[in-house]
Scaffold this motif. Structure first.
Motif, PDB file in Angstrom:
ATOM      1  N   ILE A 130       0.862  -1.254   0.072  1.00  0.00           N
ATOM      2  CA  ILE A 130       0.200  -0.206  -0.153  1.00  0.00           C
ATOM      3  C   ILE A 130       0.805   1.264  -0.140  1.00  0.00           C
ATOM      4  O   ILE A 130       0.464   2.167  -0.682  1.00  0.00           O
ATOM      5  N   GLY A 131       1.868   1.129   0.610  1.00  0.00           N
ATOM      6  CA  GLY A 131       2.916   2.317   0.976  1.00  0.00           C
ATOM      7  C   GLY A 131       3.783   2.545  -0.479  1.00  0.00           C
ATOM      8  O   GLY A 131       3.915   3.501  -0.887  1.00  0.00           O
ATOM      9  N   MET A 132       4.322   1.387  -1.039  1.00  0.00           N
ATOM     10  CA  MET A 132       5.104   1.198  -2.054  1.00  0.00           C
ATOM     11  C   MET A 132       4.164   1.787  -3.460  1.00  0.00           C
ATOM     12  O   MET A 132       4.604   2.659  -4.061  1.00  0.00           O
ATOM     13  N   SER A 133       3.059   1.605  -3.397  1.00  0.00           N
ATOM     14  CA  SER A 133       2.461   1.711  -4.604  1.00  0.00           C
ATOM     15  C   SER A 133       1.745   3.212  -4.936  1.00  0.00           C
ATOM     16  O   SER A 133       1.757   3.892  -5.732  1.00  0.00           O
ATOM     17  N   ALA A 134       1.743   3.845  -3.522  1.00  0.00           N
ATOM     18  CA  ALA A 134       1.714   5.290  -3.371  1.00  0.00           C
ATOM     19  C   ALA A 134       2.852   5.840  -3.907  1.00  0.00           C
ATOM     20  O   ALA A 134       2.587   6.932  -4.895  1.00  0.00           O
ATOM     21  N   LEU A 135       3.920   5.492  -3.804  1.00  0.00           N
ATOM     22  CA  LEU A 135       5.203   6.261  -4.227  1.00  0.00           C
ATOM     23  C   LEU A 135       5.070   5.865  -5.621  1.00  0.00           C
ATOM     24  O   LEU A 135       5.853   6.825  -6.520  1.00  0.00           O
ATOM     25  N   ALA A 136       4.791   4.717  -6.141  1.00  0.00           N
ATOM     26  CA  ALA A 136       4.917   4.357  -7.620  1.00  0.00           C
ATOM     27  C   ALA A 136       4.000   5.418  -8.404  1.00  0.00           C
ATOM     28  O   ALA A 136       4.486   5.866  -9.543  1.00  0.00           O
ATOM     29  N   ARG A 137       2.695   5.724  -7.698  1.00  0.00           N
ATOM     30  CA  ARG A 137       1.812   6.600  -8.408  1.00  0.00           C
ATOM     31  C   ARG A 137       2.699   8.083  -8.511  1.00  0.00           C
ATOM     32  O   ARG A 137       2.471   8.720  -9.567  1.00  0.00           O
ATOM     33  N   TYR A 138       3.071   8.397  -7.476  1.00  0.00           N
ATOM     34  CA  TYR A 138       3.903   9.664  -7.417  1.00  0.00           C
ATOM     35  C   TYR A 138       4.879   9.741  -8.394  1.00  0.00           C
ATOM     36  O   TYR A 138       4.739  10.886  -9.205  1.00  0.00           O
ATOM     37  N   PHE A 139       5.748   8.896  -8.515  1.00  0.00           N
ATOM     38  CA  PHE A 139       6.734   8.861  -9.816  1.00  0.00           C
ATOM     39  C   PHE A 139       6.103   8.808 -11.170  1.00  0.00           C
ATOM     40  O   PHE A 139       6.705   9.694 -11.995  1.00  0.00           O
ATOM     41  N   LYS A 140       5.162   8.160 -11.227  1.00  0.00           N
ATOM     42  CA  LYS A 140       4.420   8.115 -12.524  1.00  0.00           C
ATOM     43  C   LYS A 140       3.940   9.362 -12.953  1.00  0.00           C
ATOM     44  O   LYS A 140       4.051  10.038 -14.033  1.00  0.00           O
ATOM     45  N   PHE A 141       3.297  10.039 -11.775  1.00  0.00           N
ATOM     46  CA  PHE A 141       2.669  11.394 -11.964  1.00  0.00           C
ATOM     47  C   PHE A 141       3.528  12.587 -12.359  1.00  0.00           C
ATOM     48  O   PHE A 141       3.317  13.362 -13.135  1.00  0.00           O
ATOM     49  N   ILE A 142       4.888  12.314 -11.871  1.00  0.00           N
ATOM     50  CA  ILE A 142       5.918  13.368 -12.073  1.00  0.00           C
ATOM     51  C   ILE A 142       6.668  12.894 -13.412  1.00  0.00           C
ATOM     52  O   ILE A 142       7.972  13.451 -13.578  1.00  0.00           O
ATOM     53  N   ASN A 143       6.149  12.050 -14.225  1.00  0.00           N
ATOM     54  CA  ASN A 143       6.692  11.453 -15.372  1.00  0.00           C
ATOM     55  C   ASN A 143       8.101  10.897 -15.405  1.00  0.00           C
ATOM     56  O   ASN A 143       8.953  11.032 -16.252  1.00  0.00           O
ATOM     57  N   LYS A 144       8.140  10.063 -14.537  1.00  0.00           N
ATOM     58  CA  LYS A 144       9.401   9.277 -14.446  1.00  0.00           C
ATOM     59  C   LYS A 144       9.189   7.943 -14.817  1.00  0.00           C
ATOM     60  O   LYS A 144       7.741   7.530 -15.270  1.00  0.00           O
ATOM     61  N   ASN A 145      10.009   7.078 -15.528  1.00  0.00           N
ATOM     62  CA  ASN A 145       9.652   5.616 -15.905  1.00  0.00           C
ATOM     63  C   ASN A 145       9.437   4.720 -14.740  1.00  0.00           C
ATOM     64  O   ASN A 145      10.415   4.922 -13.880  1.00  0.00           O
ATOM     65  N   VAL A 146       8.518   3.961 -14.722  1.00  0.00           N
ATOM     66  CA  VAL A 146       8.429   3.304 -13.473  1.00  0.00           C
ATOM     67  C   VAL A 146       7.898   1.872 -13.708  1.00  0.00           C
ATOM     68  O   VAL A 146       7.100   1.516 -14.785  1.00  0.00           O
ATOM     69  N   ALA A 147       8.663   0.943 -12.949  1.00  0.00           N
ATOM     70  CA  ALA A 147       8.521  -0.493 -13.320  1.00  0.00           C
ATOM     71  C   ALA A 147       8.661  -1.165 -11.858  1.00  0.00           C
ATOM     72  O   ALA A 147       8.833  -0.545 -10.909  1.00  0.00           O
ATOM     73  N   GLY A 148       8.298  -2.629 -11.901  1.00  0.00           N
ATOM     74  CA  GLY A 148       8.635  -3.218 -10.568  1.00  0.00           C
ATOM     75  C   GLY A 148       8.246  -4.786 -10.669  1.00  0.00           C
ATOM     76  O   GLY A 148       7.797  -5.389 -11.499  1.00  0.00           O
TER      77      GLY A 148
END
Length: 450
Positions: free
Chosen positions: A17-35
């Protein structure tokens, strides 16, 4: 670490739950995100729908090429992942920038005005109420929540970047990476003794957390805790207090006293005295910054809630189904108090899935005592999460200690039938493991549902 130089962010354990919130944050600031994560869940499905690539096997061959470039890639991992994880070892061996979730959260919020909610219970609800109050007063905020807020339909809120709302998690001493401007401590009950060893060591960590508050910052403390700060409580002499409580059709109506004034006929719709305290804590934190305390008090009424925090799944005249994240004896006691207050004289059946072998071992007597208060108890096997089994620590062992003859050890395969055979007037499901995935099935299949 300068986040501006980071182009790719790879998460090990992205579905938390905490990690997914961070993933959303980085996606919203236009970083490439995977995991990577070991289990596919509805939360992960939502991340995939955002365009985040996720796989479910610990295999470095599944890591896409851009994330194998150490120069501009950040690796974020959860402490729930073991050190022998192959992907984590690969990144360590090849000189990547690797940080725990809590470290990254500290970096993101360092330059914001940070509200941090700490405590062994109540963090998620309090921080969700706080985010709601700030949004209702048009405060530009970013929030990382430990549950799905029903007000935002997300565990991540981005309404600006001037203010931040975070949960200050005591697990693994994560909250020591934060530097809050306004902090709150809701509770300091013994927990996570697999990390701390003793209750005293846990309490010392809260003292260390308080020392992280920025100069001229503010601390709110639930009345009775051994910390010095502004206090909040119910029917007492706290700096912020709720008094003259009434209940009308499932809604609390009360007076809210602050150091400056008293607001009358304030309304709050989430059952349980513990939730009243969470609402008061959020109000008191927001009041340190927001110059519209009356608007804050009014906004308490419109808070919708958090998924799996005393969440009504079915609410009919003859049958009620409530789901809750409770996984500690104190939280189970709070659920029982709320059910008894809101649904008096009803036959209550509790389904509980213990979370962690270590927690079950450390608090078995308290678990047995709190569970015994329900009319009937259905007990599932222990959810191991990050742990290996501990010899002798089983749900059967816990069941023996429950001093209520109306108890039974069951499996998820027989769950629906067992519930139906109990003929509950109020059904409560509790636990922090995968019991939450059973809720929709129960809701759909129960004969009472309409």
């Amino acid at each position: 670490m300068n986040l501006k130089n980071i182009h790719n962010v790879y998460f090990i354990g992205i579905g938390g739950i905490g990690m997914s919130a961070l993933a959303r944050y980085f996606k919203f600031i236009n970083k490439n995100v995977a995991g990577y994560d070991k289990t596919q869940t509805p939360l992960i499905d939502e991340l995939v729908n955002l365009g985040i690539s996720i796989h479910f096997e610990d295999n470095i061959n599944f890591i896409e090429d851009p994330y194998k470039l150490s120069k501009n890639t950040l690796i974020v991992y959860t402490p729930a992942v073991s050190e022998d994880h192959k992907e984590l070892q690969f990144f360590r061996t090849n000189g990547f920038e690797i940080k725990k979730r809590s470290e990254v959260l500290g970096i993101i919020t360092k330059d914001t005005f940070c509200f941090a909610v700490a405590g062994t219970h109540g963090k998620t609800t309090t921080s969700s109420i706080l985010a709601h109050l700030l949004k209702e007063t048009n405060t530009p905020l970013i929030a990382f929540l430990g549950g799905i807020s029903e007000d935002f339909n997300s565990n991540f809120v981005l309404e600006g970047t001037e203010f931040s709302v975070v949960e200050a998690d005591e697990y693994d001493r994560s909250f020591l990476h934060l530097s809050p401007n306004v902090a709150c401590v809701t509770s300091m009950d013994a927990d996570h003794l697999d990390i701390y060893g003793t209750d005293d060591a846990l309490k010392d960590s809260f003292i260390d957390f308080v020392s992280k508050i920025k100069p001229n910052g503010k601390l709110l403390v639930r009345n009775g805790l051994p910390l010095k700060g502004m206090t909040y409580g119910i029917e007492d002499d706290s700096d912020y207090a709720i008094t003259n409580i009434k209940i009308e059709q499932g809604t609390y109506i009360f007076d809210l006293r602050t150091p400056e004034e008293t607001f009358t006929n304030v309304r709050f719709n989430k059952p349980g005295k513990h939730n009243l305290l969470n609402g008061l804590a959020a109000f008191a934190m927001a009041a340190q910054v927001i110059s519209q305390p009356r608007r804050l008090a009014e906004a308490l009424e419109t808070f919708k809630g958090v998924q799996r925090r005393f969440s009504y799944q079915i609410k009919e005249k003859d049958f009620v189904f409530i789901d809750d994240y409770a996984h500690h004896p104190t939280e189970i006691e709070a659920v029982h108090q709320a059910v008894s207050e809101m649904h008096p004289d009803k036959r209550v059946v509790a389904v509980f899935q213990p979370h962690l072998f270590s927690r079950t071992k450390d608090f078995v007597e308290s678990f047995a005592s709190s569970l015994s208060k329900f009319d009937r108890i259905l007990l599932l096997d222990i959810y191991p999460a990050r742990e290996e089994p501990i010899q002798g620590v089983t749900s059967s062992w816990l069941l023996e200690k429950i001093e209520n003859p109306n108890k039974k050890l069951i499996t998820k395969a027989t769950l629906i039938n067992e519930i139906n055979s109990c003929e509950p007037e109020v059904l409560v499901t509790m636990g922090a493991g995968d019991i939450g995935l059973e809720v929709l099935k129960i809701k759909k299949e129960l004969a009472y549902a309409s």
